[in-house]
Design a protein around this motif. Structure first.
Motif, PDB file in Angstrom:
ATOM      1  N   GLY A  77       0.681  -1.252  -0.053  1.00 39.94           N
ATOM      2  CA  GLY A  77       0.048   0.032  -0.009  1.00 39.94           C
ATOM      3  C   GLY A  77       0.754   1.447   0.006  1.00 39.94           C
ATOM      4  O   GLY A  77       0.358   2.294   0.016  1.00 39.94           O
ATOM      5  N   ALA A  78       2.092   1.144  -0.013  1.00 38.01           N
ATOM      6  CA  ALA A  78       3.203   2.367   0.226  1.00 38.01           C
ATOM      7  C   ALA A  78       3.624   2.728  -0.995  1.00 38.01           C
ATOM      8  O   ALA A  78       4.241   3.929  -1.250  1.00 38.01           O
ATOM      9  N   ALA A  79       3.725   1.734  -2.197  1.00 43.75           N
ATOM     10  CA  ALA A  79       4.480   1.914  -3.394  1.00 43.75           C
ATOM     11  C   ALA A  79       4.292   3.366  -3.987  1.00 43.75           C
ATOM     12  O   ALA A  79       5.029   4.145  -4.461  1.00 43.75           O
ATOM     13  N   LEU A  80       2.697   3.506  -4.233  1.00 42.39           N
ATOM     14  CA  LEU A  80       2.467   4.862  -5.031  1.00 42.39           C
ATOM     15  C   LEU A  80       2.800   5.928  -4.554  1.00 42.39           C
ATOM     16  O   LEU A  80       3.532   6.989  -5.094  1.00 42.39           O
ATOM     17  N   ALA A  81       2.697   6.402  -3.034  1.00 43.58           N
ATOM     18  CA  ALA A  81       3.200   7.482  -2.427  1.00 43.58           C
ATOM     19  C   ALA A  81       4.504   7.641  -2.476  1.00 43.58           C
ATOM     20  O   ALA A  81       4.978   8.815  -2.596  1.00 43.58           O
ATOM     21  N   ILE A  82       5.286   6.580  -2.289  1.00 39.47           N
ATOM     22  CA  ILE A  82       6.868   6.589  -2.399  1.00 39.47           C
ATOM     23  C   ILE A  82       7.286   6.952  -3.890  1.00 39.47           C
ATOM     24  O   ILE A  82       8.058   7.827  -4.204  1.00 39.47           O
ATOM     25  N   ALA A  83       6.694   6.479  -4.614  1.00 37.05           N
ATOM     26  CA  ALA A  83       6.889   6.790  -6.394  1.00 37.05           C
ATOM     27  C   ALA A  83       6.566   8.084  -6.624  1.00 37.05           C
ATOM     28  O   ALA A  83       7.204   8.665  -7.323  1.00 37.05           O
ATOM     29  N   GLU A  84       5.634   8.562  -6.005  1.00 34.78           N
ATOM     30  CA  GLU A  84       5.134   9.935  -6.190  1.00 34.78           C
ATOM     31  C   GLU A  84       5.971  10.792  -5.538  1.00 34.78           C
ATOM     32  O   GLU A  84       6.498  12.049  -6.343  1.00 34.78           O
ATOM     33  N   ALA A  85       6.562  10.871  -4.401  1.00 36.99           N
ATOM     34  CA  ALA A  85       7.638  11.582  -3.816  1.00 36.99           C
ATOM     35  C   ALA A  85       8.805  11.631  -4.524  1.00 36.99           C
ATOM     36  O   ALA A  85       9.450  12.550  -4.722  1.00 36.99           O
ATOM     37  N   LEU A  86       9.406  10.418  -5.045  1.00 29.03           N
ATOM     38  CA  LEU A  86      10.687  10.264  -5.925  1.00 29.03           C
ATOM     39  C   LEU A  86      10.551  11.157  -7.028  1.00 29.03           C
ATOM     40  O   LEU A  86      11.176  11.678  -7.726  1.00 29.03           O
ATOM     41  N   ALA A  87       9.021  11.251  -7.700  1.00 31.32           N
ATOM     42  CA  ALA A  87       9.080  11.794  -9.011  1.00 31.32           C
ATOM     43  C   ALA A  87       9.066  13.426  -8.860  1.00 31.32           C
ATOM     44  O   ALA A  87       9.263  13.879  -9.740  1.00 31.32           O
ATOM     45  N   ARG A  88       8.822  13.855  -7.720  1.00 38.41           N
ATOM     46  CA  ARG A  88       8.762  15.281  -7.399  1.00 38.41           C
ATOM     47  C   ARG A  88      10.309  15.506  -7.439  1.00 38.41           C
ATOM     48  O   ARG A  88      10.686  16.788  -7.427  1.00 38.41           O
ATOM     49  N   ARG A  89      11.336  14.690  -7.274  1.00 37.03           N
ATOM     50  CA  ARG A  89      12.542  15.111  -7.282  1.00 37.03           C
ATOM     51  C   ARG A  89      13.355  15.456  -8.512  1.00 37.03           C
ATOM     52  O   ARG A  89      12.934  14.862  -9.472  1.00 37.03           O
ATOM     53  N   PRO A  90      14.068  16.656  -8.608  1.00 34.89           N
ATOM     54  CA  PRO A  90      14.638  16.959  -9.833  1.00 34.89           C
ATOM     55  C   PRO A  90      15.899  15.953 -10.319  1.00 34.89           C
ATOM     56  O   PRO A  90      16.183  15.994 -11.574  1.00 34.89           O
ATOM     57  N   ASP A  91      16.312  15.090  -9.480  1.00 30.73           N
ATOM     58  CA  ASP A  91      17.289  14.062  -9.828  1.00 30.73           C
ATOM     59  C   ASP A  91      16.883  12.682 -10.135  1.00 30.73           C
ATOM     60  O   ASP A  91      17.653  11.804 -10.209  1.00 30.73           O
ATOM     61  N   THR A  92      15.334  12.567 -10.401  1.00 26.16           N
ATOM     62  CA  THR A  92      14.970  11.289 -10.943  1.00 26.16           C
ATOM     63  C   THR A  92      14.467  11.264 -11.963  1.00 26.16           C
ATOM     64  O   THR A  92      13.948  12.245 -12.515  1.00 26.16           O
ATOM     65  N   GLY A  93      14.428  10.092 -12.779  1.00 26.44           N
ATOM     66  CA  GLY A  93      13.877   9.732 -13.984  1.00 26.44           C
ATOM     67  C   GLY A  93      13.259   8.196 -13.846  1.00 26.44           C
ATOM     68  O   GLY A  93      13.610   7.499 -13.319  1.00 26.44           O
ATOM     69  N   TRP A  94      12.421   8.159 -14.619  1.00 26.96           N
ATOM     70  CA  TRP A  94      11.753   6.721 -15.016  1.00 26.96           C
ATOM     71  C   TRP A  94      11.279   6.031 -13.777  1.00 26.96           C
ATOM     72  O   TRP A  94      11.636   4.989 -13.305  1.00 26.96           O
ATOM     73  N   VAL A  95      10.451   6.808 -13.090  1.00 31.32           N
ATOM     74  CA  VAL A  95       9.942   6.363 -11.675  1.00 31.32           C
ATOM     75  C   VAL A  95       8.636   5.584 -11.859  1.00 31.32           C
ATOM     76  O   VAL A  95       7.843   6.087 -12.944  1.00 31.32           O
ATOM     77  N   LYS A  96       8.617   4.193 -11.627  1.00 32.23           N
ATOM     78  CA  LYS A  96       7.455   3.113 -12.090  1.00 32.23           C
ATOM     79  C   LYS A  96       7.184   2.465 -10.916  1.00 32.23           C
ATOM     80  O   LYS A  96       8.079   2.156  -9.738  1.00 32.23           O
ATOM     81  N   VAL A  97       5.906   1.944 -10.674  1.00 34.62           N
ATOM     82  CA  VAL A  97       5.547   0.992  -9.662  1.00 34.62           C
ATOM     83  C   VAL A  97       5.180  -0.326 -10.702  1.00 34.62           C
ATOM     84  O   VAL A  97       4.649  -0.532 -11.503  1.00 34.62           O
ATOM     85  N   TYR A  98       6.120  -1.436 -10.097  1.00 34.99           N
ATOM     86  CA  TYR A  98       6.041  -2.617 -10.608  1.00 34.99           C
ATOM     87  C   TYR A  98       4.794  -3.179 -10.060  1.00 34.99           C
ATOM     88  O   TYR A  98       4.191  -3.282  -9.134  1.00 34.99           O
ATOM     89  N   SER A  99       4.624  -4.247 -10.930  1.00 37.39           N
ATOM     90  CA  SER A  99       3.245  -5.205 -10.691  1.00 37.39           C
ATOM     91  C   SER A  99       3.462  -5.703  -9.517  1.00 37.39           C
ATOM     92  O   SER A  99       4.596  -6.177  -8.978  1.00 37.39           O
ATOM     93  N   GLY A 100       2.283  -5.758  -8.700  1.00 37.49           N
ATOM     94  CA  GLY A 100       2.257  -6.464  -7.282  1.00 37.49           C
ATOM     95  C   GLY A 100       2.207  -5.203  -6.286  1.00 37.49           C
ATOM     96  O   GLY A 100       1.800  -5.359  -5.072  1.00 37.49           O
ATOM     97  N   GLY A 101       2.654  -3.896  -6.657  1.00 39.41           N
ATOM     98  CA  GLY A 101       2.384  -2.687  -6.073  1.00 39.41           C
ATOM     99  C   GLY A 101       3.379  -2.658  -4.817  1.00 39.41           C
ATOM    100  O   GLY A 101       3.048  -1.931  -3.721  1.00 39.41           O
ATOM    101  N   THR A 102       4.204  -3.631  -4.584  1.00 40.43           N
ATOM    102  CA  THR A 102       5.272  -3.479  -3.253  1.00 40.43           C
ATOM    103  C   THR A 102       6.643  -3.032  -3.783  1.00 40.43           C
ATOM    104  O   THR A 102       7.676  -2.993  -3.071  1.00 40.43           O
ATOM    105  N   GLU A 103       6.866  -2.562  -4.841  1.00 37.09           N
ATOM    106  CA  GLU A 103       8.094  -2.300  -5.340  1.00 37.09           C
ATOM    107  C   GLU A 103       8.194  -1.048  -6.414  1.00 37.09           C
ATOM    108  O   GLU A 103       7.112  -1.158  -7.394  1.00 37.09           O
ATOM    109  N   VAL A 104       8.997  -0.044  -6.520  1.00 34.36           N
ATOM    110  CA  VAL A 104       9.125   0.830  -7.138  1.00 34.36           C
ATOM    111  C   VAL A 104      10.641   0.975  -7.991  1.00 34.36           C
ATOM    112  O   VAL A 104      11.548   0.512  -7.160  1.00 34.36           O
ATOM    113  N   GLY A 105      10.771   1.183  -9.051  1.00 39.01           N
ATOM    114  CA  GLY A 105      12.070   1.400  -9.812  1.00 39.01           C
ATOM    115  C   GLY A 105      12.261   2.977 -10.225  1.00 39.01           C
ATOM    116  O   GLY A 105      11.166   3.374 -10.796  1.00 39.01           O
TER     117      GLY A 105
END
Length: 330
Positions: A77-105
């Motif tokens: 249940g936390a992957a989406l919020a963490i991915a959204e937070a990472l996406a706001r950073r200027p030093d990140t690219g290709w932020v994605k949530v993997y199937s299963g919803g418990t892992e962010v790349g």
């Protein structure tokens, strides 16, 4: 939006921009055998509808960026919020949530070692909902940084040659100053930003900005990527691949994967697996066929992990889905 929003000319224009993202409209018109007005009209429609973006991005290994490819494991249940937070950073690219919803790349590109280490050693480990982080360095990229066209080529070989630029030199690392970073900040939002806008952002003259941009590009420090959501070209399924290959066969397998039209990205990495790739397919059946008939023909692949992508929060440089993002973890 469906694939009908890209007509034949749109696809030809998109492929041309993948070869030279900053080609003048007049040059594009000459190569595509049409008028300037036709090119401008199609480009503005695609760009205005959010179907196509041209981004100017630094080549991390050429400008001294500290880059890592991250896989972040989260509590359910936390992957989406963490991915959204990472996406706001200027030093990140290709932020994605993997199937299963418990892992962010994601890909992290930091300007300093200190910033890189702070994220990896302090911020992410202290985020309560993160249960684990693996970080791998990209050792060598086999796919071209000039973009990757999906589907059959719409341009002739003659048209492609007419748009291709001279090969970039790869001598010493290119040093960027504050004006360069200001220019790159503009180009990361709009790779076709005009020289007056770049001059205003950097405090340099238009002629100086033009020369500097050409220098960075000619020395392999800057490339222009066309960002198109694969779904608009009929590609519904995306997956991350992690492969294990004997070191003696690594370069051969990496080059073979880079030649597959389904693979826009493949690189040698550190870690328990030594090749990372992204695959785009029309549907799940096409992914199965690629695994059996594409990767299956590569006898040196000893182990394969296929992780479907559930959702993209950020692509190369811009948010791709219009989500409202939460604040980054502190």
């Amino acid at each position: 939006m469906d694939t009908l929003e890209f007509d034949l000319f749109d696809r030809r224009l998109a492929q041309a921009l993948m070869i030279d993202g900053r080609a003048a409209f007049s040059r594009l018109a000459t190569v595509l055998e049409t008028t300037d007005q036709t090119v401008i009209r199609h480009y503005r429609r695609l760009h205005g509808a959010g179907l196509l973006r041209v981004l100017g991005l630094p080549v991390g290994s050429r400008v001294g960026l500290f880059e890592s490819r991250l896989r972040i494991r989260c509590v359910p249940g936390a992957a989406l919020a963490i991915a959204e937070a990472l996406a706001r950073r200027p030093d990140t690219g290709w932020v994605k949530v993997y199937s299963g919803g418990t892992e962010v790349g994601c890909l992290v590109s930091s300007r300093t070692r200190e910033d890189h280490e702070t994220l990896l050693l302090q911020k992410l480990p202290r985020t309560q909902q993160v249960t684990g982080v693996s970080a791998h360095n990209l050792l060598h990229r086999y796919t071209s940084s000039l973009g990757h066209w999906l589907g059959p080529a719409e341009l002739s070989e003659q048209q492609i040659r007419a748009l291709q630029l001279p090969a970039a030199s790869h001598d010493d690392t290119v040093r960027l100053d504050d004006s360069d970073h200001a220019m790159l900040s503009v180009l990361a939002r709009d790779g076709r930003a005009g020289y007056p806008e770049l001059a205003k952002a950097t405090g340099r003259s238009e002629s100086t900005v033009r020369r500097r941009l050409e220098y960075l590009r000619g020395h392999g420090a800057l490339f222009f990527e066309v960002e198109i959501l694969p779904v608009h070209l009929g590609y519904q399924t995306e997956a991350a691949l992690a492969l294990t290959v004997p070191p003696s066969d690594l370069a051969e397998v990496g080059r073979a994967l880079a030649d597959h039209p389904q693979v826009p990205f493949v690189a040698a990495t550190t870690g328990t697996t030594n090749l990372a790739a992204t695959v785009l397919c029309k549907d799940q059946h096409a992914l199965y066929r690629y695994m059996t008939e594409g990767i299956g023909t590569l006898k040196s692949v000893h182990q394969l992990e296929v992780v479907p992508v559930l959702r993209h929060l950020k692509r190369a440089g811009l948010l791709s889905d219009g989500s409202r993002l939460s604040d980054p973890p502190r």
